[in-house]
Design a protein around this motif. Structure first.
Motif, mmCIF file in Angstrom:
data_model
loop_
_atom_site.group_PDB
_atom_site.id
_atom_site.type_symbol
_atom_site.label_atom_id
_atom_site.label_comp_id
_atom_site.label_asym_id
_atom_site.label_seq_id
_atom_site.Cartn_x
_atom_site.Cartn_y
_atom_site.Cartn_z
ATOM 1 N N SER A 33 0.841 -1.237 0.045
ATOM 2 C CA SER A 33 0.063 0.030 -0.152
ATOM 3 C C SER A 33 0.782 1.105 0.115
ATOM 4 C CB SER A 33 -0.949 0.039 1.168
ATOM 5 O OG SER A 33 -0.314 -0.031 2.453
ATOM 6 N N LYS A 36 0.338 4.353 -2.263
ATOM 7 C CA LYS A 36 -0.844 4.086 -3.095
ATOM 8 C C LYS A 36 -1.992 5.097 -2.638
ATOM 9 C CE LYS A 36 0.944 0.373 -5.586
ATOM 10 N NZ LYS A 36 1.955 -0.321 -4.647
ATOM 11 N N ARG A 37 -3.205 5.066 -3.645
ATOM 12 C CA ARG A 37 -4.333 5.453 -3.235
ATOM 13 C C ARG A 37 -5.237 4.442 -2.804
ATOM 14 N NH1 ARG A 37 -6.378 10.427 -4.633
ATOM 15 N NH2 ARG A 37 -8.511 9.176 -5.547
ATOM 16 N N VAL A 38 -5.761 4.468 -1.775
ATOM 17 C CA VAL A 38 -6.481 3.066 -1.214
ATOM 18 C C VAL A 38 -7.916 3.400 -0.763
ATOM 19 C CG1 VAL A 38 -6.134 1.401 0.642
ATOM 20 C CG2 VAL A 38 -4.233 2.220 -0.407
ATOM 21 N N LEU A 39 -8.852 2.331 -0.975
ATOM 22 C CA LEU A 39 -10.152 2.495 -0.857
ATOM 23 C C LEU A 39 -10.457 1.259 0.161
ATOM 24 C CD1 LEU A 39 -13.187 3.629 -0.806
ATOM 25 C CD2 LEU A 39 -13.488 1.938 -2.701
ATOM 26 N N TYR A 100 -8.514 4.548 -7.813
ATOM 27 C CA TYR A 100 -7.632 4.000 -6.515
ATOM 28 C C TYR A 100 -6.877 2.986 -7.178
ATOM 29 C CZ TYR A 100 -11.243 6.017 -3.572
ATOM 30 O OH TYR A 100 -12.048 7.014 -2.955
ATOM 31 N N ASP A 101 -5.716 2.846 -6.555
ATOM 32 C CA ASP A 101 -4.708 1.919 -6.975
ATOM 33 C C ASP A 101 -4.917 0.531 -6.281
ATOM 34 O OD1 ASP A 101 -3.145 3.860 -8.346
ATOM 35 O OD2 ASP A 101 -2.328 4.414 -6.234
ATOM 36 N N ILE A 103 -7.975 -1.685 -3.624
ATOM 37 C CA ILE A 103 -9.166 -1.682 -3.122
ATOM 38 C C ILE A 103 -9.008 -2.893 -2.121
ATOM 39 C CG2 ILE A 103 -11.770 -1.990 -3.232
ATOM 40 C CD1 ILE A 103 -11.772 -0.857 -5.838
ATOM 41 N N CYS A 125 -13.440 -1.274 -12.079
ATOM 42 C CA CYS A 125 -12.585 -0.629 -11.447
ATOM 43 C C CYS A 125 -10.968 -0.983 -11.907
ATOM 44 C CB CYS A 125 -12.430 -0.860 -9.851
ATOM 45 S SG CYS A 125 -13.905 -0.086 -9.092
ATOM 46 N N THR A 131 -6.789 -0.977 -11.123
ATOM 47 C CA THR A 131 -6.779 -1.338 -9.587
ATOM 48 C C THR A 131 -6.393 -2.655 -9.173
ATOM 49 O OG1 THR A 131 -8.615 0.419 -9.727
ATOM 50 C CG2 THR A 131 -8.358 -0.925 -7.598
#
Length: 183
Positions: A33, A36-39, A100-101, A103, A125, A131
């Motif tokens: 992570s 990274k852009r995380v959801l 997001y990178d 999920i 996604c 993603t």
């Protein structure tokens, strides 16, 4: 307890085994992570989102349709010495995919209709933003029997603490899966 707590079924209040596995996996593998852009979808208490932030994620959003889960996540951020994470209470499943990178989904495959909609949305996604998706699940029947299982690669497995095994009807471990759909 009912007088002190007016809500029924506080699912956000439980540190679910799939979320535990995801958090443990991220903390053991911070590069997953980092940056990274995380959801964290269906974040519950926010443990996976918090783990991602601890591991250096550049941006983390905790998402759960239960607004009390957002409060639990904020409290857990505070307890862990983190600034509050953005918490979204909209149902994003089926919405236009954001960039997001990564999920994270812990314990989200508990009914077939939800699993089907997740499968479709996650594919979008991946196709739109490339993603990566990690799923934490202790092996519940609804998950094990769903067709999505053939699209997963096991990344890690963690033994559950005794109390968690008892709370989860004897399930003994929880697994982190990488979702690899056929695109």
């Amino acid at each position: 307890m009912e007088q002190l707590w007016p809500f029924s079924d506080p699912f956000w209040a439980i540190y679910w085994p799939g979320g535990q596995a995801l958090a443990r996996y991220l903390l053991s593998n911070p590069g997953v992570s980092q940056g990274k852009r995380v959801l964290d979808l269906g974040c519950g208490c926010g443990a996976s989102a918090i783990a991602a932030k601890f591991c250096g994620a550049s941006h983390v959003v905790a998402n759960d349709i239960d607004p009390v889960a957002a409060i639990a996540t904020q409290l857990n951020c505070e307890l862990n010495g983190l600034n509050p994470l953005p918490c979204d209470t909209e149902n994003v499943i089926g919405s236009e995919p954001k960039g997001y990178d990564l999920i994270l989904l812990g314990d989200m495959f508990y009914e077939e209709a939800l699993a089907d909609s997740l499968h479709s949305w996650l594919n979008r996604c991946i196709q739109t933003h490339r993603t990566h998706v990690l799923i934490g699940d202790p092996g519940r029947a609804q998950f094990e029997g769903h067709s999505i299982r053939r699209l997963l690669r096991q990344e890690a497995q963690f033994e559950l603490p005794k109390a968690v095994r008892e709370e989860n009807y004897g399930l003994t471990c929880s697994t982190v899966w990488r979702y690899l759909p056929e695109l």
